[in-house]
Design a protein around this motif. Structure first.
Motif, short mmCIF file in Angstrom:
data_model
loop_
_atom_site.label_atom_id
_atom_site.label_comp_id
_atom_site.label_asym_id
_atom_site.label_seq_id
_atom_site.Cartn_x
_atom_site.Cartn_y
_atom_site.Cartn_z
N ARG A 126 -76.40 -49.73 20.13
CA ARG A 126 -75.09 -50.15 20.68
C ARG A 126 -74.04 -49.20 20.15
O ARG A 126 -74.35 -48.31 19.36
N ASP B 114 -66.67 -43.69 9.88
CA ASP B 114 -66.38 -45.10 9.61
C ASP B 114 -65.99 -45.22 8.13
O ASP B 114 -66.41 -44.40 7.31
N ASP C 183 -68.53 -50.52 15.69
CA ASP C 183 -67.26 -51.22 15.63
C ASP C 183 -66.76 -51.07 14.19
O ASP C 183 -67.46 -51.53 13.28
N GLU D 45 -65.70 -47.91 15.31
CA GLU D 45 -65.69 -46.54 15.85
C GLU D 45 -65.31 -46.50 17.34
O GLU D 45 -64.58 -45.61 17.78
N1 GLY Z 1 -69.17 -49.59 12.06
C1 GLY Z 1 -70.55 -49.71 11.85
C2 GLY Z 1 -71.29 -50.51 12.83
O1 GLY Z 1 -70.81 -50.85 13.89
O2 GLY Z 1 -72.45 -50.82 12.55
#
Ligand code: GLY
Ligand code: AMP
Length: 432
Positions: free
Chosen positions: A293, A218, A296, A298
């Motif tokens: 979860r 990320d 995001d 990713e």
């Molecule tokens: N991209 C890091 C998160 O979803 O926490």
């Protein structure tokens, strides 16, 4: 199978896109969704934590499987709500209950869990609201950089890293005494700083068996070269060059297995994703955090590399049947570039008309903060699109992503120009 995805971000659009490709999916709903999810399924205007309305929707539409995207409904107990309701308890749900979601919902809980179960993690001490003076004294004994973490959910803003002990003292006072992050900072962890390269590892588990999804990196900072304030994530790349077979074997044996064994041993039922944020410190995986979860942005890179039918895997997870499931992952690369509203992560304007949105065979624009107005797609959030390119190398995937990005326009659009460049350099070095 009728499926409901809960959420409205780029992660949920990527889930919707992948789930729609499955023969097993007969109808797809997204609550509340965005302009992108509306292209592949039916959006229903229900908030992610309105469990009663979500339950009613499931009964009215005869939903078989619910996939929960974000952490908030998990931490608030969406699974517990469904399990307590006679009409809903037999619906498959991907996502842990309230207790399992504490792996993300409380950094103190997850730290103690890791310590009890021998998962390598950064050393930390937890201080409660009434221990502000002790925390300040303790900071005087620490060597910078100092890492401060609010215990609870703080929408990605609860971690402060500073070179200055004085600044850390001010911050911890703001967190513990002035409740800077509300109840989330009624406890604060002071953590050892890990110097290494970060990696996101994703596991789908039924609490006993698991499959490991493609790993990703990320890009958290707003600016090129990892500068400026932290964001929810400005890009992602998968695979990650340094996460070779030997490193991932260590991750499996030292991190994933003790985590799953620990959940079972501590009687924490868990059917869902575990996102393990870790640092590669001199070739050793050290865990920074768990999330309950997928990540995001990713997910927008990871799901494009999965060749298996995702619905089969999700349904098996919900039923507790992952034992004989295999996951097939492509050898190709995915690069995701987040396009954000100008000003993000600070103040930004919404409602700008977006043009140039067309998918091709090697690039997709997943919608994050968008909505439809008068048949036009307009911006509706900080992170607006997660544009993913695929290719046989990082360079090719990145060219495909950036070529799609260059065609998409709205007033004030901003994106990082360097997603994947660091991994390209690492890959070149490893090949030498
Ligand atoms: N991209 C890091 C998160 O979803 O926490
Ligand atoms: P989090 O909100 O927990 O995802 O943390 C935000 C970011 O802070 C992480 O993605 C890391 O880049 C960084 N971070 C968190 N904990 C540490 C640590 N102990 N050492 C170094 N960096 C950290």
């Amino acid at each position: 199978m009728k499926i409901l995805i809960v959420g409205n971000g780029g992660r949920e659009h990527a889930f919707a896109w992948k789930i729609r490709q499955s023969q097993l999916c007969s109808q797809l709903f997204i609550a509340p969704g965005n302009a992108g999810t509306g292209l592949v399924g039916e959006n229903v205007a229900i908030a992610v934590d309105d469990f009663e309305a979500l339950g009613k929707l499931c009964l009215a539409k005869d939903i078989h499987l619910v996939v929960v995207g974000p952490e908030v409904p998990l931490v608030k107990g969406i699974r517990d709500y469904f399990e307590a309701h006679p009409g809903l308890k037999n619906i498959g749900l991907v996502g842990p209950g309230k207790l399992g979601a504490q792996l993300e919902g409380s950094k103190d809980f997850s730290k103690q869990f890791m310590i009890r179960n021998g998962v390598p993690t950064a050393k930390a001490r937890t201080f409660h609201a009434h221990e502000s003076a002790e925390a300040i004294n303790y900071l005087s004994t620490c060597t910078p950089p100092i890492v401060l973490k609010a215990d609870g959910l703080a929408a990605g803003k609860g971690v402060i890293i500073t070179e200055s002990i004085d600044e850390a003292k001010v911050s911890i006072k703001e967190m513990l005494e002035d409740k800077k992050f509300g109840a989330a900072s009624s406890k604060v962890l002071i953590e050892e700083f890990l110097d290494g390269i970060e990696l996101s590892v994703f596991v789908l588990t039924d609490g006993e068996h698991y499959v490991v999804l493609p790993e990703a990196k990320d890009y958290k900072r707003i600016g090129d070269g990892d500068t400026g304030p932290n964001t929810g994530g400005m890009g992602a790349v998968s695979p990650v060059a340094f996460a070779d077979k030997a490193f991932m074997k260590k991750v499996d044996e030292q991190v994933i297995q003790p985590t799953i064994v620990g959940l079972k041993k501590e009687a924490i039922p868990y059917k869902g994703f575990i996102f393990i944020g870790l640092m590669n410190v001199h070739g050793e995986p050290i865990v920074i955090e768990y999330n309950a979860r997928m990540g995001d942005p990713e997910t927008e890179a990871v799901l494009t590399r999965i060749e298996s039918d995702l619905v089969g895997l999700l349904a098996a997870c919900a039923k507790g049947n992952l034992e004989n499931q295999k996951i097939s992952i492509g050898n190709d690369y995915a690069v995701t570039v987040v396009m954000a509203s100008g000003g993000y992560p600070n103040d930004f304007e919404k409602g700008k008309v977006i043009s140039g949105l067309t998918d091709s065979t090697n690039a997709w624009a997943f919608h994050a903060g968008t909505k439809l107005k008068d048949n036009q797609v307009i911006t509706n959030g900080g992170r607006v699109l997660a544009v993913t390119g695929k290719g046989n190398s990082i360079s090719e995937a990145s060219e495909n992503a950036y070529s799609a990005v260059s065609k998409i326009k709205w007033e004030g659009a901003y994106y990082r120009k360097d997603i994947g460049q660091d991994l390209k350099r690492i890959e070149t070095k490893l090949k030498q």
